[in-house]
Design a protein around this motif. Structure first.
Motif, PDB file in Angstrom:
ATOM      1  N   GLY A 252       0.793  -1.224   0.000  1.00 48.71           N
ATOM      2  CA  GLY A 252       0.000   0.000   0.000  1.00 48.71           C
ATOM      3  C   GLY A 252       0.820   1.267   0.000  1.00 48.71           C
ATOM      4  N   CYS A 253       2.109   1.137  -0.135  1.00 47.67           N
ATOM      5  CA  CYS A 253       3.000   2.298  -0.026  1.00 47.67           C
ATOM      6  C   CYS A 253       3.165   3.053  -1.349  1.00 47.67           C
ATOM      7  N   ASN A 254       2.504   2.572  -2.406  1.00 43.90           N
ATOM      8  CA  ASN A 254       2.631   3.239  -3.704  1.00 43.90           C
ATOM      9  C   ASN A 254       1.591   4.342  -3.886  1.00 43.90           C
ATOM     10  N   LYS A 255       0.733   4.565  -2.892  1.00 46.68           N
ATOM     11  CA  LYS A 255      -0.286   5.602  -2.952  1.00 46.68           C
ATOM     12  C   LYS A 255       0.197   6.872  -2.237  1.00 46.68           C
ATOM     13  N   ASN A 256      -0.456   7.983  -2.569  1.00 48.02           N
ATOM     14  CA  ASN A 256      -0.204   9.238  -1.855  1.00 48.02           C
ATOM     15  C   ASN A 256      -1.086   9.238  -0.608  1.00 48.02           C
ATOM     16  N   ILE A 257      -0.503   8.835   0.508  1.00 50.55           N
ATOM     17  CA  ILE A 257      -1.268   8.621   1.739  1.00 50.55           C
ATOM     18  C   ILE A 257      -0.878   9.652   2.787  1.00 50.55           C
ATOM     19  N   ILE A 258      -1.886  10.284   3.360  1.00 53.20           N
ATOM     20  CA  ILE A 258      -1.699  11.227   4.468  1.00 53.20           C
ATOM     21  C   ILE A 258      -2.375  10.626   5.700  1.00 53.20           C
ATOM     22  N   ASN A 259      -1.638  10.519   6.794  1.00 52.93           N
ATOM     23  CA  ASN A 259      -2.171   9.964   8.036  1.00 52.93           C
ATOM     24  C   ASN A 259      -2.219  11.048   9.108  1.00 52.93           C
ATOM     25  N   HIS A 260      -3.352  11.144   9.775  1.00 53.85           N
ATOM     26  CA  HIS A 260      -3.490  12.134  10.849  1.00 53.85           C
ATOM     27  C   HIS A 260      -4.200  11.499  12.040  1.00 53.85           C
ATOM     28  N   LEU A 261      -3.564  11.571  13.202  1.00 54.78           N
ATOM     29  CA  LEU A 261      -4.139  11.046  14.434  1.00 54.78           C
ATOM     30  C   LEU A 261      -5.080  12.106  15.017  1.00 54.78           C
ATOM     31  N   VAL A 262      -6.381  11.830  14.988  1.00 49.42           N
ATOM     32  CA  VAL A 262      -7.340  12.835  15.464  1.00 49.42           C
ATOM     33  C   VAL A 262      -7.480  12.815  16.977  1.00 49.42           C
ATOM     34  N   GLY A 263      -7.158  11.693  17.612  1.00 50.72           N
ATOM     35  CA  GLY A 263      -7.279  11.618  19.065  1.00 50.72           C
ATOM     36  C   GLY A 263      -6.876  10.270  19.599  1.00 50.72           C
ATOM     37  N   SER A 264      -6.722  10.206  20.937  1.00 54.40           N
ATOM     38  CA  SER A 264      -6.299   8.976  21.604  1.00 54.40           C
ATOM     39  C   SER A 264      -6.580   9.099  23.094  1.00 54.40           C
ATOM     40  N   ARG A 265      -6.136   8.120  23.850  1.00 55.01           N
ATOM     41  CA  ARG A 265      -6.354   8.122  25.293  1.00 55.01           C
ATOM     42  C   ARG A 265      -5.768   9.354  25.971  1.00 55.01           C
ATOM     43  N   GLU A 266      -4.691   9.919  25.402  1.00 53.59           N
ATOM     44  CA  GLU A 266      -4.060  11.084  26.027  1.00 53.59           C
ATOM     45  C   GLU A 266      -5.011  12.273  26.113  1.00 53.59           C
ATOM     46  N   ASN A 267      -5.897  12.407  25.117  1.00 53.80           N
ATOM     47  CA  ASN A 267      -6.869  13.502  25.160  1.00 53.80           C
ATOM     48  C   ASN A 267      -7.746  13.405  26.403  1.00 53.80           C
ATOM     49  N   LEU A 268      -8.233  12.205  26.677  1.00 54.66           N
ATOM     50  CA  LEU A 268      -9.113  12.005  27.820  1.00 54.66           C
ATOM     51  C   LEU A 268      -8.353  12.120  29.139  1.00 54.66           C
ATOM     52  N   ILE A 269      -7.155  11.566  29.196  1.00 58.59           N
ATOM     53  CA  ILE A 269      -6.345  11.669  30.416  1.00 58.59           C
ATOM     54  C   ILE A 269      -6.100  13.134  30.765  1.00 58.59           C
ATOM     55  N   ASN A 270      -5.654  13.922  29.794  1.00 59.59           N
ATOM     56  CA  ASN A 270      -5.353  15.338  30.042  1.00 59.59           C
ATOM     57  C   ASN A 270      -6.600  16.100  30.467  1.00 59.59           C
ATOM     58  N   SER A 271      -7.720  15.783  29.841  1.00 56.73           N
ATOM     59  CA  SER A 271      -8.969  16.449  30.185  1.00 56.73           C
ATOM     60  C   SER A 271      -9.385  16.130  31.624  1.00 56.73           C
ATOM     61  N   MET A 272      -9.246  14.883  32.032  1.00 61.64           N
ATOM     62  CA  MET A 272      -9.609  14.500  33.398  1.00 61.64           C
ATOM     63  C   MET A 272      -8.716  15.193  34.423  1.00 61.64           C
ATOM     64  N   ILE A 273      -7.429  15.273  34.133  1.00 60.88           N
ATOM     65  CA  ILE A 273      -6.507  15.940  35.057  1.00 60.88           C
ATOM     66  C   ILE A 273      -6.835  17.428  35.166  1.00 60.88           C
ATOM     67  N   GLU A 274      -7.112  18.067  34.026  1.00 57.13           N
ATOM     68  CA  GLU A 274      -7.438  19.492  34.024  1.00 57.13           C
ATOM     69  C   GLU A 274      -8.715  19.797  34.811  1.00 57.13           C
ATOM     70  N   ASP A 275      -9.697  18.892  34.753  1.00 56.90           N
ATOM     71  CA  ASP A 275     -10.993  19.138  35.384  1.00 56.90           C
ATOM     72  C   ASP A 275     -11.117  18.538  36.776  1.00 56.90           C
ATOM     73  N   SER A 276     -10.090  17.861  37.251  1.00 50.87           N
ATOM     74  CA  SER A 276     -10.199  17.083  38.493  1.00 50.87           C
ATOM     75  C   SER A 276     -10.559  17.932  39.713  1.00 50.87           C
ATOM     76  N   LYS A 277     -10.035  19.135  39.795  1.00 56.43           N
ATOM     77  CA  LYS A 277     -10.323  19.994  40.952  1.00 56.43           C
ATOM     78  C   LYS A 277     -11.804  20.356  41.027  1.00 56.43           C
ATOM     79  N   ASP A 278     -12.438  20.480  39.864  1.00 53.69           N
ATOM     80  CA  ASP A 278     -13.867  20.803  39.837  1.00 53.69           C
ATOM     81  C   ASP A 278     -14.720  19.673  40.393  1.00 53.69           C
TER      82      ASP A 278
END
Length: 434
Positions: A252-278
């Motif tokens: 599959g490497c002969n195509k013009n392929i663009i890969n983008h990670l839209v999200g992962s567990r880190e998004n949720l972890i960071n959000s929980m830490i930021e909101d934890s005091k609330d």
């Protein structure tokens, strides 16, 4: 006494802020005839076709088609395992209901339709692919030398051997006409944009849903068969197919392929830490992701880390967040029932008896801890005497891989519908230090 609901309420609130549709809308934008995906800008010469598959396919697809202008949108295909899904489609769109976690005849139909879909586009069309974990079970198209029945039997046996998901996918790739970059090779168009929601241990994009539309530099099933001693559970034609294909490179490497990670567990972890005091927490901590380990190792590791953080923390209410996907070996256990999160919590009941107030929960972010309607399980300080009175029962059910019966008896199941997302299992530990 801890409010046991606080970690779950915080988790749910942060989870809703980081749903797949939100992540897709943050990642892709349209500027006249230009599609902007992360740092990439793609000129649209013809039109855009959208293919979505995996546990988060519905939400990701609906978000993407809201971004794409009608005059640029050509056609769409969604593959999902959520048979209760309700989505309004136009005549140029189609939805296929498939299966998960096991490959079935529905997977075969979905695999055929996906291949037909990418082959039917115009040469100058852009193929926008929305990928989330679980797609490798939902779409199957076995290679010519094996049939679906044999592949299902083999992969099911491998999963029961507690082989890690990435390695299972390598085997699936080697026996497939669409996995491991082969769906990309089937695309009539040359431009493929992959927007990926990761549940993978190191965010290896070629491992997420078996890397169907990404470049796969190397696929080596023999290495996996040797490492996990799988030759004895493989049928004769499966062995022959794996030996014949051997290691393959640059699929599959002969195509013009663009890969983008839209999200992962880190998004949720960071959000929980930021909101934890609330949510009443004086401190929030995270520890590394667990993978490719036994539940016994996971329980011992987490207990050690939780106690380390407890001992070094100041007085107050604290939350510790960890993630991972452990493997529970169920081979030869005919009465096995439960999921890896239920199993992990049951082990905590046996191993963890601190003198301080605590709450522990293990949750599947896809909304299914192997059993439909079950997200995971929990255990807290107030249950210690009940655990002591039932230790023989708990041990027996753990040994039988039937931890569902433990949590059903104690009322410790976490229940709910499929979430429409998938970014790992989450292990939440809260404690009150006086």
């Amino acid at each position: 006494m801890l409010n046991n609901l606080s970690p779950l309420i915080l988790f749910q609130s942060s989870f809703e802020k980081n749903m797949p549709d939100v992540m897709v809308k943050n990642a892709i934008h349209l500027n006249d005839d230009q599609l902007i995906v992360g740092d990439h800008t793609i000129n649209i010469e013809s039109g855009i076709n959208i293919l979505a598959y995996g546990k988060a396919s519905l939400l990701m697809y609906d978000a993407a088609r809201q971004v794409i202008a009608k005059n640029l949108f050509r056609k769409g295909l969604v593959v999902t395992h959520d048979n209760n899904a309700q989505i309004q489609l136009n005549k140029n769109e189609n939805i296929i209901f498939s299966s998960h976690p096991f490959i079935t005849s529905l997977s075969l139909d979905a695999g055929k339709k996906a291949k037909e879909f990418v082959k039917a586009g115009e040469k100058n069309d852009v193929l926008l692919v929305l990928i989330s974990g679980g797609g490798s079970a939902m779409m199957a198209l076995p290679s010519d030398t094996i049939n679906l029945k044999d592949k299902i039997e083999f992969i099911t046996n491998v999963m029961h051997m507690s082989v890690p998901e990435r390695e299972v996918n390598i085997l699936k790739k080697s026996l497939s006409k669409i996995k491991g970059g082969r769906l990309a090779e089937s695309s009539r168009g040359n431009i493929i944009i992959n927007c990926i929601l990761s549940d993978e241990r190191n965010h290896d994009i070629s491992a997420i849903s078996s890397g169907m539309t990404v470049c796969n530099r190397s696929i080596n099933p023999i290495e996996v068969m040797d490492k996990y001693s799988l030759w004895d559970i493989a049928q004769k034609n499966i062995k022959s197919a794996i030996l014949k294909v051997g290691e393959q490179k640059d699929i599959g490497c002969n195509k013009n392929i663009i890969n983008h990670l839209v999200g992962s567990r880190e998004n949720l972890i960071n959000s929980m830490i930021e909101d934890s005091k609330d949510y009443g927490f004086d401190g929030a901590h995270s520890i590394s992701n667990l993978h490719s380990c036994t539940p016994e190792y996971a329980a011992d590791y987490l207990i050690k880390e939780f106690l380390k953080i407890y001992n070094s923390s100041k007085p107050g209410r604290h939350l510790i967040i960890s993630t991972g996907e452990i493997q529970v070996k169920v081979e030869k256990f005919s009465n096995a029932k439960g999921g890896r999160n239920q199993h992990l919590v049951a082990l905590f009941m046996m191993k963890f008896k601190p003198a301080f107030d605590f709450y522990f929960a293990a949750i599947a972010t896809d909304g299914m801890d192997y059993l439909s309607g079950i997200h995971g399980a929990f255990y807290n300080f107030s249950m210690k005497s009940k655990i002591d009175e039932n230790r023989d029962f708990i041990k027996t059910k753990i040994d039988e891989r039937n931890t569902y019966e433990i949590h059903k008896k104690f009322g410790t199941l976490l229940k709910g519908p499929l979430s429409g997302s998938n970014i790992s299992d989450f292990f939440l530990f809260s404690f009150n230090k006086t």
